[in-house]
Scaffold this active site. Sequence first.
Site, short mmCIF file in Angstrom:
data_model
loop_
_atom_site.label_atom_id
_atom_site.label_comp_id
_atom_site.label_asym_id
_atom_site.label_seq_id
_atom_site.Cartn_x
_atom_site.Cartn_y
_atom_site.Cartn_z
CG ASP A 106 38.25 37.86 38.41
OD1 ASP A 106 38.26 38.93 37.58
OD2 ASP A 106 38.85 36.69 37.94
CG HIS A 375 34.66 34.53 38.86
ND1 HIS A 375 35.14 33.91 39.87
CD2 HIS A 375 35.75 34.70 37.96
CE1 HIS A 375 36.66 34.09 39.80
NE2 HIS A 375 36.91 34.63 38.88
#
Length: 970
Positions: A106, A375
């Site tokens: 991701d 993230h």
Amino acid sequence: QESMHAYAANVYTTVIEELMKGKQRKFISVEQEFFRLWWDMVATDTQKQQVHQLLQEGRLEFVIGGQVMHDEAVTLIDDQILQLTEGHGFLYETFGFRPQFSWHVDPFGASATTPTLFALAGFNAHLISRIDYDLKADMQKNKKLQFVWQGSPSLSARQEIFTHVMDQYSYCTPSQLPFSNRSGFFWNGFATFPDPPKDGVYPNMSLPVTDANLHLYAQTMVANIKERAAWFRTGEVLWPWGCDKQFFNASVQYSNMDLLVDYINKHSAEFGVTVQYATVSDYFQAVYSRNLTWETRDSQDFLPYSTEPFQAWTGFYTSRSTLKGIARRASSLLYAGESFFTQYVQKHPEGSICKCKALKQLQSLRWAVSEVQHHDGITGTESPKVKDMYLNNLMYGMFNVKKLMASIIFDINNAKKNGEVYSSVYTKGSGKPDVDLYVVVYNPLAWNITTFVTVSVSSEAMSVYDELGHSVPAQVQSSVESQSTYDLYILVEISGLSYRKYSIKPLDGQQSAFVGSSIKYRRRDLTRAGQQSQQLFPVVNSCYQIVFDQNTNLMHSITDRETNQTVQFTQEFLEYHVNGDTKKGPISDNYLFAPNASAVPVSKAVGLEVMFGNLMTEIRQYFYSNVTSQDYIYAVYTRLYSVPEGYDGKLLCHRIEQEYSVGPLELNREAVLRTSTNLNTRQLLYTDNNGYQMQKRPFKAYVNNTVARNYYPMVQTAYIEDDTTRLMLLAERAHGVSSQGNGQVEVMLHRRLWNNLQWDLNNNLTLNDSSVVRPVIWLILGAKDVTNTLYRTSGLALEHRPVVMFGALSGGDKPKLPRQLQQNSVRDLPVTVPPNLHLQTLSIPGWRYSSNHAEQVRSIHMGEQKQGDADFSRVLLRIRHLYEVGEDPVLSQPVMVDLKSLLKGLGSVAAVEERSLTGTWDVNTLERWKWKTAQYPGKGFFNSTETSEDFIVTVHPKEIRTFFVYFQVQ
């Protein structure tokens, strides 16, 4: 916390239950932060037993195993290692489990640092997904989504790793069903926030598998499997089943999938496919056993990342700059606190501080710094309330570590505990009273440093003395921040991992601090500046002459006095105007940068004030929207240092320090500082990956969105150069950076956006950030070979500025000489490494696991894990070589380090064990898979290079070596 309540706790509870019901079922889990919350707060003893069993059977597998799935673009290597080490320590201590595969699906683009770190952590294969859409399409078509990645040019084949890029479907199951307008494969529906639905009916629950549609469902799944199979070289297809926020009702998931798996396998002759539940390990094991020869990829990264022509994910390099800055300050304070505490435990075994409490204080910051590497954390791609949570956790952890460091100094000095002497680590703006102050300054780097620290004082008449009562060079001047306070700059010289104490007194007739004198220049109208001849004036130290033009109040040129080379040098603030209405075209948001056109200059008038002083000259430039504006919109404070005779001023002299004030911006503006020079750089830019290695960034022309697609992350370093001269930029937080013209480099400093994209509105991701940001950048200009010797140490000196703590002297006491500072015994020796090495970690992790693997597994199996106190006898040491092979004739050489001698100030080293990056493997027993490549036709295992004989290790370029060190008990 909200996710735990809404769905995440139910993922673990229901998945564990379902895995116990069917031997064929499997599951992979990534982020330890969620798992640990479940393990500590929710899991029953029975569930804990089941987790142990499922891990042993290989049906539950932890992949990556860090606290979070960290971002790759804007994180610092130290923080990536920290969060991996945190998660791995927990998994090994609790289960004896060591992750060997990644699942980095991701993060928005892929850095070349990551494959190196994962190889050093003992991983056999690496898996990524988000890379440029056009590049992925090309790799997919040519069956090149799998390769052996040599992420580090210097470590190359020794730390290479097999890498799998997911195909265009990425990590989520495709949900379209050709035979129904309902979705497929997501039978539990989608999680709802903040509460699960009372009736258990979730939105978008997929069409259940029934006898009537079983064949159609199977056909859909098989068609997708076969489509993907065509993009890979082996007959195994990794088919990810799941997505974000899935499996909170694992029962309905597995019961539907079981029907499909069984049906396809019963009719495998007809379908030409068999299906099995698998872990990442199962998949890579199957591919590895094919024994194919793979192509290698060099150290080029996959940044930036675009998902379609107008979607360049380069905005997040700057989004929420304040969060990015505080995350880095927190990381730096943690680094200082760890080595400070480690030395205290070793040198003061009789000390009065409770070690367990101290470790908890450090852990609170370890966890806060680890989690913000997510993230959707440091990237600035979270909603405001989640950003506030990250900030609160960071501030709480910093408060704890400041308190710990202050109490250690207190304890060492046996101070009379009258009031809180050491109140806190100094932060600008906490104006201090007039009493005699003393400051304790700790140098967290393992080098001798000479630098300035700043203290806010309320009067110009000040004197500064060291522990022996000698006068210390200092300069005081009116503060940038407020009319009523003054900034006192103190020149400090401190050896590695040591502290010194300075007292600050109102003037007592003796030597006083230099007082900076101010000259204010008239505000200049830039629109008319071209009509007059230039009026230049210089500001000089022994390294540079910076010339300003009085007609514009802007910088004009910089001369490097060593080579007498003059570079034309101008700086201006510009803003990109961006669109917030999806009906009118591409938008910018937390993730994306989509400028309407070229950047527009913001200021038509510039004010200038120069503070001249013996130690420092500060040039204050204020940028106004026009000549009559009341308030400035931007400011730059440029500082040039002069170091008196007898001090090592090399780094200080070569540093042009700039601090900026940016904001509040207007809506849908993105602010950049553009520096233009006459260097013929051919528009080639260099930026770093995570403060670890440099990447070459040639300017690329695209059909669409060329400006945004030529933005790159600068985590710590960027530079431009011509054949002889280099201009380096060093940063204390991440920024987007680009070279939009020859001889230019621009840094995006701040963004304020609003848009009406429904997805952004639903998730409160509009980045209406009205803050003022105060980033700092250090500039170094000079011949390439000179900048080469300076920029690594300077970058770390900016990252790890000294920690300043201070207190008041009660009743005019002379400060007692702490024993610590008399340097009369071996215990007080500083810890010093050569300038091409960095002491990356010196800490007491506290894990209780045995470093003998068989022993650790046995004690877990027998249920004999030691509960109770942490282990304070094991010290974690990491040493990193800062240079690449061939980068510098001297600094790129391998270095021999005698660990016993390095650490003798802490005590007598009894034993050293070399470990994998996160500490969970003994390097002598770590065997990573060696994948066949054209260079190395054999398949087999990597063994570790060399072990340390007699405590002497040779550290080669770019190596990061990790050790457990044990000292003789006194």
